[in-house]
Write a protein that holds these residues in place. Structure first.
Motif, PDB file in Angstrom:
ATOM      1  N   SER A 161    -122.302 -12.740  13.719  1.00 41.16           N
ATOM      2  CA  SER A 161    -122.237 -13.957  12.921  1.00 41.16           C
ATOM      3  C   SER A 161    -122.786 -15.105  13.752  1.00 41.16           C
ATOM      4  O   SER A 161    -123.015 -14.965  14.955  1.00 41.16           O
ATOM      5  N   SER A 162    -122.977 -16.233  13.083  1.00 39.05           N
ATOM      6  CA  SER A 162    -123.510 -17.414  13.754  1.00 39.05           C
ATOM      7  C   SER A 162    -122.414 -18.454  13.918  1.00 39.05           C
ATOM      8  O   SER A 162    -121.703 -18.769  12.966  1.00 39.05           O
ATOM      9  N   LEU A 163    -122.272 -18.984  15.115  1.00 40.34           N
ATOM     10  CA  LEU A 163    -121.281 -20.026  15.359  1.00 40.34           C
ATOM     11  C   LEU A 163    -121.592 -21.284  14.565  1.00 40.34           C
ATOM     12  O   LEU A 163    -120.716 -22.111  14.319  1.00 40.34           O
ATOM     13  N   ALA A 164    -122.834 -21.419  14.141  1.00 39.23           N
ATOM     14  CA  ALA A 164    -123.234 -22.611  13.397  1.00 39.23           C
ATOM     15  C   ALA A 164    -123.077 -22.440  11.895  1.00 39.23           C
ATOM     16  O   ALA A 164    -123.317 -23.371  11.137  1.00 39.23           O
ATOM     17  N   ASP A 165    -122.657 -21.262  11.466  1.00 39.35           N
ATOM     18  CA  ASP A 165    -122.528 -20.991  10.038  1.00 39.35           C
ATOM     19  C   ASP A 165    -121.180 -21.503   9.544  1.00 39.35           C
ATOM     20  O   ASP A 165    -120.143 -20.932   9.846  1.00 39.35           O
ATOM     21  N   SER A 166    -121.207 -22.539   8.753  1.00 41.92           N
ATOM     22  CA  SER A 166    -119.947 -23.133   8.291  1.00 41.92           C
ATOM     23  C   SER A 166    -119.194 -22.212   7.343  1.00 41.92           C
ATOM     24  O   SER A 166    -118.007 -22.402   7.108  1.00 41.92           O
ATOM     25  N   THR A 167    -119.859 -21.220   6.793  1.00 45.95           N
ATOM     26  CA  THR A 167    -119.166 -20.295   5.895  1.00 45.95           C
ATOM     27  C   THR A 167    -118.480 -19.172   6.666  1.00 45.95           C
ATOM     28  O   THR A 167    -117.745 -18.393   6.077  1.00 45.95           O
ATOM     29  N   ASP A 168    -118.746 -19.075   7.972  1.00 43.04           N
ATOM     30  CA  ASP A 168    -118.054 -18.107   8.829  1.00 43.04           C
ATOM     31  C   ASP A 168    -118.268 -16.648   8.426  1.00 43.04           C
ATOM     32  O   ASP A 168    -117.425 -15.796   8.707  1.00 43.04           O
ATOM     33  N   THR A 169    -119.368 -16.335   7.765  1.00 41.17           N
ATOM     34  CA  THR A 169    -119.593 -14.982   7.274  1.00 41.17           C
ATOM     35  C   THR A 169    -119.984 -14.054   8.413  1.00 41.17           C
ATOM     36  O   THR A 169    -120.744 -14.417   9.312  1.00 41.17           O
ATOM     37  N   GLN A 170    -119.442 -12.848   8.360  1.00 38.28           N
ATOM     38  CA  GLN A 170    -119.735 -11.817   9.348  1.00 38.28           C
ATOM     39  C   GLN A 170    -120.582 -10.739   8.684  1.00 38.28           C
ATOM     40  O   GLN A 170    -120.339 -10.365   7.532  1.00 38.28           O
ATOM     41  N   ASN A 217    -118.668 -14.455  22.144  1.00 35.14           N
ATOM     42  CA  ASN A 217    -119.358 -15.665  21.698  1.00 35.14           C
ATOM     43  C   ASN A 217    -120.340 -16.063  22.783  1.00 35.14           C
ATOM     44  O   ASN A 217    -119.955 -16.191  23.949  1.00 35.14           O
ATOM     45  N   SER A 240    -122.428 -14.593  17.847  1.00 34.31           N
ATOM     46  CA  SER A 240    -121.121 -13.932  17.972  1.00 34.31           C
ATOM     47  C   SER A 240    -121.302 -12.470  17.620  1.00 34.31           C
ATOM     48  O   SER A 240    -122.003 -12.147  16.649  1.00 34.31           O
TER      49      SER A 240
END
Lengths: 115, 112
Positions: free
Chosen positions: A95-104, A50, A31
């Motif tokens: 950011s990563s779409l697979a990152d559950s923490t949603d960090t940018q 995305n 992303s």
């Protein structure tokens, strides 16, 4: 990891010229976001992608602005023709779409001055 | 739509003072919540985060607790330092597929 890379860091141009800002996201991120920051308007989201596909470009101010993401490791934001009111700091973030923490993660920004 | 509201700045504090920056959010679901910090001349960087209700995020002496009942995520630090002078942004994000909603930012100046 080198983090998000933006170039140039500073750009001074004259009104009417074309300006191209570049961004390399963190490897593996899928992303990518372009923001503009000014004292008057604060931080504004211009567009985000995305998987290289533009999802929301409602923040792009007008047709003079365009953004592309031809592949997962590169994006450009183009202003043609540029105007003095486009002067701002432009940030790219990824950011990563697979990152559950949603960090940018933000790049250092490009400071654009249009004379 | 989703939104984030935070207290207006600028905030000026003496060194070692207690800091609170209020943040409230509106969301349709259960977003992750963040505080980002921007030091002069730099991009935003993540300060701390919380991904579900009652979680407490903490980093560098800063803390914030995800309060679902009050839809708040207030930032606190017990003793600020001059080096904490920066702009602080509260933010929310529904999922990793969504955009991040940022608050307007709160400028903090800490004087010796």
């Amino acid at each position: 990891d080198a983090g998000v890379i933006q170039s140039p860091r500073h750009e001074v141009t004259e009104m009417g010229q074309e300006v191209t800002l570049r961004c390399k996201p963190i490897s593996g991120h899928n992303s990518l976001f372009w923001y503009r920051q000014t004292m008057m308007r604060g931080l504004e989201l211009l567009i985000y992608f995305n998987n290289n596909v533009p999802i929301d470009d409602s923040g792009m101010p007008e047709d003079r602005f365009s953004a592309k993401m031809p592949n997962a490791s590169f994006s450009t934001l183009k202003i043609q023709p540029s105007e003095p009111r486009d002067s701002a700091v432009y940030f790219c973030a990824s950011s990563s779409l697979a990152d559950s923490t949603d960090t940018q993660y933000f790049g250092p920004g490009t400071r654009l001055t249009v004379l | 739509g989703d939104s984030v509201t935070q207290m207006e700045g600028p905030v000026t504090l003496s060194e070692e003072a207690f800091l609170t920056i209020n943040c409230t959010y509106t969301a349709t679901g259960y977003p992750s919540l963040f505080w980002y910090v921007q030091y002069p001349g730099e991009g935003l960087q993540l300060l701390l985060k919380a991904t579900k209700a009652d979680d407490k995020g903490s980093n560098k002496g800063f803390e914030a607790t995800y309060r679902k009942e009050t839809t708040s995520f207030h930032l606190e630090k017990g003793s600020v330092q001059v080096s904490d002078s920066a702009v602080y942004f509260c933010a929310s994000r529904e999922t990793s597929y969504d955009k991040v909603i940022f608050g307007p930012g709160t400028s903090l100046s800490v004087i010796p």
